[in-house]
Design an enzyme around this catalytic site. Structure first.
Site: not given
Ligand code: ASP
Length: 284
Positions: A165, A198-199, A175, A147, A48
């Site tokens: 990311t 992250t998330g 997006r 990320t 990712s």
């Molecule tokens: N925050 C990142 C996004 O929404 C994804 C992640 O860190 O899990 O693109």
């Protein structure tokens, strides 16, 4: 000043080590964070981030990245950039070479090419086959994302935060998540501290999570408590948070104290200090 680097996820171990190696060699936090994040961007196993990241619904890899430095609160970012794996370095150049903070899409790509980056096809064969499979199964929305976020404190006391990311796998083209957005995916203030998240970006950006953590530290909260407080706030406002994918946050203050927390178990954080590099499960 104690040198320290903190990074998200197991795939951030290499980034954390490289960031610390550079700090120990006398690099600024900015140089060290950029070099560290580049390690994950080039890691084909990091599904990712950067080269080998998962594509959008059209099968094209689009990257988001940002960097923010404590001194001067300088910030640069790119969003939805295609064909350039070194997204963190382009974000840094946006900060240093333009009067702007954030470049997106084709404009970001063109800027990178003008700065000497060579366009590359970022979708590996392995990720292409996964994407084909996702299309065949008629694309349930994919919850795969993560990320690499790196925070660092250098020998002169400078703080820096960097994030990179490919975002949510098979996202709608165009997006943009929280990762490149100041205050959301990252924030850095020389007097109060640095934080990153992250998330699911759609949740993180609505709560401006990283800014919130830094403001908690400004009020005197230790980094650990600041992280827990921000996640607690989201959980209290949004009872569904527990059912949603994990949000993980990290923080570092100007004295070199760090903190991390996850909204659920299963958020590993890499820490590098003079004592070595270790992977720690964040508190919930
Ligand atoms: N925050 C990142 C996004 O929404 C994804 C992640 O860190 O899990 O693109």
């Amino acid at each position: 000043m104690p040198l320290i680097a903190v990074a998200t996820w197991k795939f951030g171990l290499g980034a954390c080590r490289e960031t610390y190696r550079n700090l120990a060699a006398g690099a600024s936090a900015l140089d060290a964070v950029e070099k560290g994040v580049r390690v994950t961007e080039e890691d084909l196993d990091a599904a990712s981030v950067g080269l080998g990241g998962r594509p959008n619904a059209d099968g094209i890899v689009e990257l988001d990245a940002a960097v923010m430095c404590g001194p001067g609160r300088r910030y640069g970012a790119v969003a939805g950039i295609r064909d350039i794996g070194e997204a963190i370095s382009v974000a840094r150049l946006v900060m240093e070479k333009t009067p702007h903070n954030l470049l997106v899409g084709e404009g970001a790509r063109q800027f990178a090419v003008e700065q000497g980056f060579k366009p590359r096809w970022l979708l590996t064969e392995h990720r292409r086959l996964e994407w084909e499979e996702w299309k065949r199964s008629r694309g349930e929305s994919e919850s795969s994302h993560d990320t690499v976020c790196v925070l660092a404190l250098d020998g002169a006391g400078g703080l820096c935060a960097g994030t990179s990311t490919s975002g949510i796998a098979y996202k709608l083209p165009g997006r943009v998540g929280d990762t490149p957005l100041v205050g959301c995916g990252l924030y850095c203030d020389q007097l109060a501290g640095a934080a990153a998240a992250t998330g699911p970006g759609e949740v993180i950006m609505r709560y401006v999570v990283s800014f919130r953590i830094v403001e908690e530290m400004r009020r005197g909260a230790p980094p650990h408590e600041a992280c827990l407080s921000a996640l607690g706030w989201i959980a209290s406002e949004n009872p569904r948070t527990g059912e949603q994918p994990l949000i993980g946050v990290i923080a570092l203050n100007p004295s070199g104290e760090w903190g991390a927390a996850g909204s659920q178990p299963g958020f590993p954080v890499a820490i590098a200090t003079s004592g070595g590099t270790e992977l720690i499960e964040a508190v919930v």
